[in-house]
Design a protein around this motif. Structure first.
Motif, PDB file in Angstrom:
ATOM      1  N   UNK A   1     -26.407  14.617   3.725  1.00 20.53           N
ATOM      2  CA  UNK A   1     -27.429  13.681   3.244  1.00 20.53           C
ATOM      3  C   UNK A   1     -26.941  12.918   2.017  1.00 20.53           C
ATOM      4  N   UNK A   2     -26.025  13.540   1.255  1.00 19.91           N
ATOM      5  CA  UNK A   2     -25.510  12.906   0.046  1.00 19.91           C
ATOM      6  C   UNK A   2     -24.303  12.010   0.337  1.00 19.91           C
ATOM      7  N   UNK A   3     -24.027  11.763   1.617  1.00 19.23           N
ATOM      8  CA  UNK A   3     -22.910  10.901   1.979  1.00 19.23           C
ATOM      9  C   UNK A   3     -21.569  11.578   1.921  1.00 19.23           C
ATOM     10  N   UNK A   4     -21.563  12.894   2.192  1.00 18.95           N
ATOM     11  CA  UNK A   4     -20.318  13.658   2.145  1.00 18.95           C
ATOM     12  C   UNK A   4     -20.192  14.513   3.411  1.00 18.95           C
ATOM     13  N   UNK A   5     -20.111  13.870   4.585  1.00 17.81           N
ATOM     14  CA  UNK A   5     -19.986  14.640   5.833  1.00 17.81           C
ATOM     15  C   UNK A   5     -18.614  15.295   5.935  1.00 17.81           C
ATOM     16  N   UNK A   6     -18.565  16.443   6.566  1.00 23.93           N
ATOM     17  CA  UNK A   6     -17.300  17.131   6.749  1.00 23.93           C
ATOM     18  C   UNK A   6     -16.765  17.777   5.489  1.00 23.93           C
ATOM     19  N   UNK A   7     -17.655  18.043   4.537  1.00 21.90           N
ATOM     20  CA  UNK A   7     -17.221  18.656   3.276  1.00 21.90           C
ATOM     21  C   UNK A   7     -16.781  20.097   3.492  1.00 21.90           C
TER      22      UNK A   7
ATOM     23  N   UNK B   1     -26.636  24.081   2.185  1.00 21.13           N
ATOM     24  CA  UNK B   1     -25.769  23.217   1.375  1.00 21.13           C
ATOM     25  C   UNK B   1     -24.987  22.260   2.276  1.00 21.13           C
ATOM     26  N   UNK B   2     -24.524  22.752   3.394  1.00 21.94           N
ATOM     27  CA  UNK B   2     -23.778  21.918   4.337  1.00 21.94           C
ATOM     28  C   UNK B   2     -24.620  20.724   4.773  1.00 21.94           C
ATOM     29  N   UNK B   3     -25.884  20.960   5.051  1.00 19.71           N
ATOM     30  CA  UNK B   3     -26.789  19.880   5.454  1.00 19.71           C
ATOM     31  C   UNK B   3     -27.015  18.900   4.302  1.00 19.71           C
ATOM     32  N   UNK B   4     -27.171  19.422   3.086  1.00 15.23           N
ATOM     33  CA  UNK B   4     -27.421  18.571   1.931  1.00 15.23           C
ATOM     34  C   UNK B   4     -26.230  17.653   1.640  1.00 15.23           C
ATOM     35  N   UNK B   5     -25.013  18.150   1.797  1.00 12.35           N
ATOM     36  CA  UNK B   5     -23.834  17.323   1.532  1.00 12.35           C
ATOM     37  C   UNK B   5     -23.774  16.130   2.488  1.00 12.35           C
TER      38      UNK B   5
ATOM     39  N   UNK C   1     -18.758  21.711  -3.002  1.00 11.58           N
ATOM     40  CA  UNK C   1     -18.487  21.001  -1.744  1.00 11.58           C
ATOM     41  C   UNK C   1     -17.440  19.927  -1.995  1.00 11.58           C
ATOM     42  N   UNK C   2     -16.264  20.070  -1.386  1.00 13.02           N
ATOM     43  CA  UNK C   2     -15.182  19.101  -1.528  1.00 13.02           C
ATOM     44  C   UNK C   2     -15.290  18.063  -0.411  1.00 13.02           C
ATOM     45  N   UNK C   3     -15.458  16.811  -0.791  1.00 13.75           N
ATOM     46  CA  UNK C   3     -15.634  15.728   0.174  1.00 13.75           C
ATOM     47  C   UNK C   3     -14.281  15.189   0.644  1.00 13.75           C
ATOM     48  N   UNK C   4     -14.247  14.597   1.837  1.00 12.78           N
ATOM     49  CA  UNK C   4     -12.985  14.057   2.370  1.00 12.78           C
ATOM     50  C   UNK C   4     -12.346  12.998   1.472  1.00 12.78           C
ATOM     51  N   UNK C   5     -13.157  12.281   0.665  1.00 16.31           N
ATOM     52  CA  UNK C   5     -12.604  11.235  -0.195  1.00 16.31           C
ATOM     53  C   UNK C   5     -12.066  11.772  -1.522  1.00 16.31           C
ATOM     54  N   UNK C   6     -12.091  13.099  -1.689  1.00 20.01           N
ATOM     55  CA  UNK C   6     -11.559  13.712  -2.896  1.00 20.01           C
ATOM     56  C   UNK C   6     -12.598  14.017  -3.952  1.00 20.01           C
ATOM     57  N   UNK C   7     -13.810  13.502  -3.788  1.00 21.43           N
ATOM     58  CA  UNK C   7     -14.885  13.814  -4.731  1.00 21.43           C
ATOM     59  C   UNK C   7     -15.475  15.178  -4.389  1.00 21.43           C
TER      60      UNK C   7
END
Length: 235
Positions: free
Chosen positions: A192-198, A186-190, A214-220
């Motif tokens: 790829x989905x433009x959510x590094x450091x989730x 899942x970490x790798x997939x996030x 997976x919580x993204x740095x931008x709040x999404x």
């Protein structure tokens, strides 16, 4: 670090060439890798055409009907030996399981991606590969050198499955921690989905089914559903 953990866990299963467990370790990895490769082909071919999608779903159903018991037994062998090796060090055992799951999925996805990118006729490639699985050419029983080990794993799973569940529950109760095997996937997939450091969190742990948030740095956030280590981002 993850590959080192995977290598350590596999070495505990495979051992040295003279070790009687070496065949068991090879059988575990062979069964999990073959199953994951098929799932990767199914995921890739479902997007090629309606015909390929129908063939992929039918192939997966038919192959699992013939081989599912062996895959479940191999998974039991992996979990049992990791718990035995790491005893009550739940985090160490969990990370070994994560690393092996990640490595199996990574290898399968890389193989499929390379072959799909190298062909000008994806539908023909899907038909050829899926037919091999559907017609039994890639059945687990076809590997004569590992067949007896697969049967042995099946017997172990039948006789010790409930004891293993109790052991897992006991470790989780003492440590208060629950780990998901598909975490690294899942970490790798996030990424790829433009959510590094989730920040990846396990929501449901009922292996082989897992759900992650997976919580993204931008709040999404992203929701990932996994089955046998194969994960998809939920719409």
């Amino acid at each position: 670090m993850r590959l080192m953990l995977a290598a350590l866990a596999l070495s505990s299963l495979v051992g040295c060439a003279s070790n009687q467990l070496s065949q068991t370790g090879e059988a575990v990895y062979y069964a999990l890798q073959t199953d994951t490769s098929l799932r990767s082909w199914v995921d890739a071919c479902k997007t090629v055409s309606t015909t390929s999608k129908q063939q992929a779903l039918m192939t997966q159903k038919n192959w699992w009907k013939r081989n599912g018991a062996f895959v479940e037994s191999a998974d039991y062998g992996l979990t049992h030996d990791i718990i035995t090796v790491t005893d009550d060090r739940a985090e160490t055992g969990a990370r070994m399981a994560m690393a092996i799951t990640w490595q199996v999925v990574e290898t399968a996805e890389q193989e499929v991606d390379e072959l799909m990118q190298s062909t000008s006729n994806k539908e023909s490639l899907c038909d050829r590969i899926l037919s091999q699985y559907n017609d039994g050419e890639r059945d687990l029983r076809g590997n004569e050198s590992l067949y007896n080990s697969l049967v042995g794993l099946q017997r172990r799973a039948q006789s010790g499955g409930e004891d293993l569940k109790m052991k897992q529950a006991s470790v989780q109760a003492r440590t208060g921690k629950v780990y998901g095997r598909s975490f690294y996937v899942v970490e790798k997939m996030t990424k790829r989905e433009g959510c590094p450091g989730a920040k990846v969190q396990l929501l449901k742990n009922d292996w082989p089914h897992e759900v992650y948030d997976a919580r993204c740095p931008d709040g999404s956030y992203l929701l990932a559903r996994c089955e046998w280590g194969n994960c998809l981002i939920a719409d």
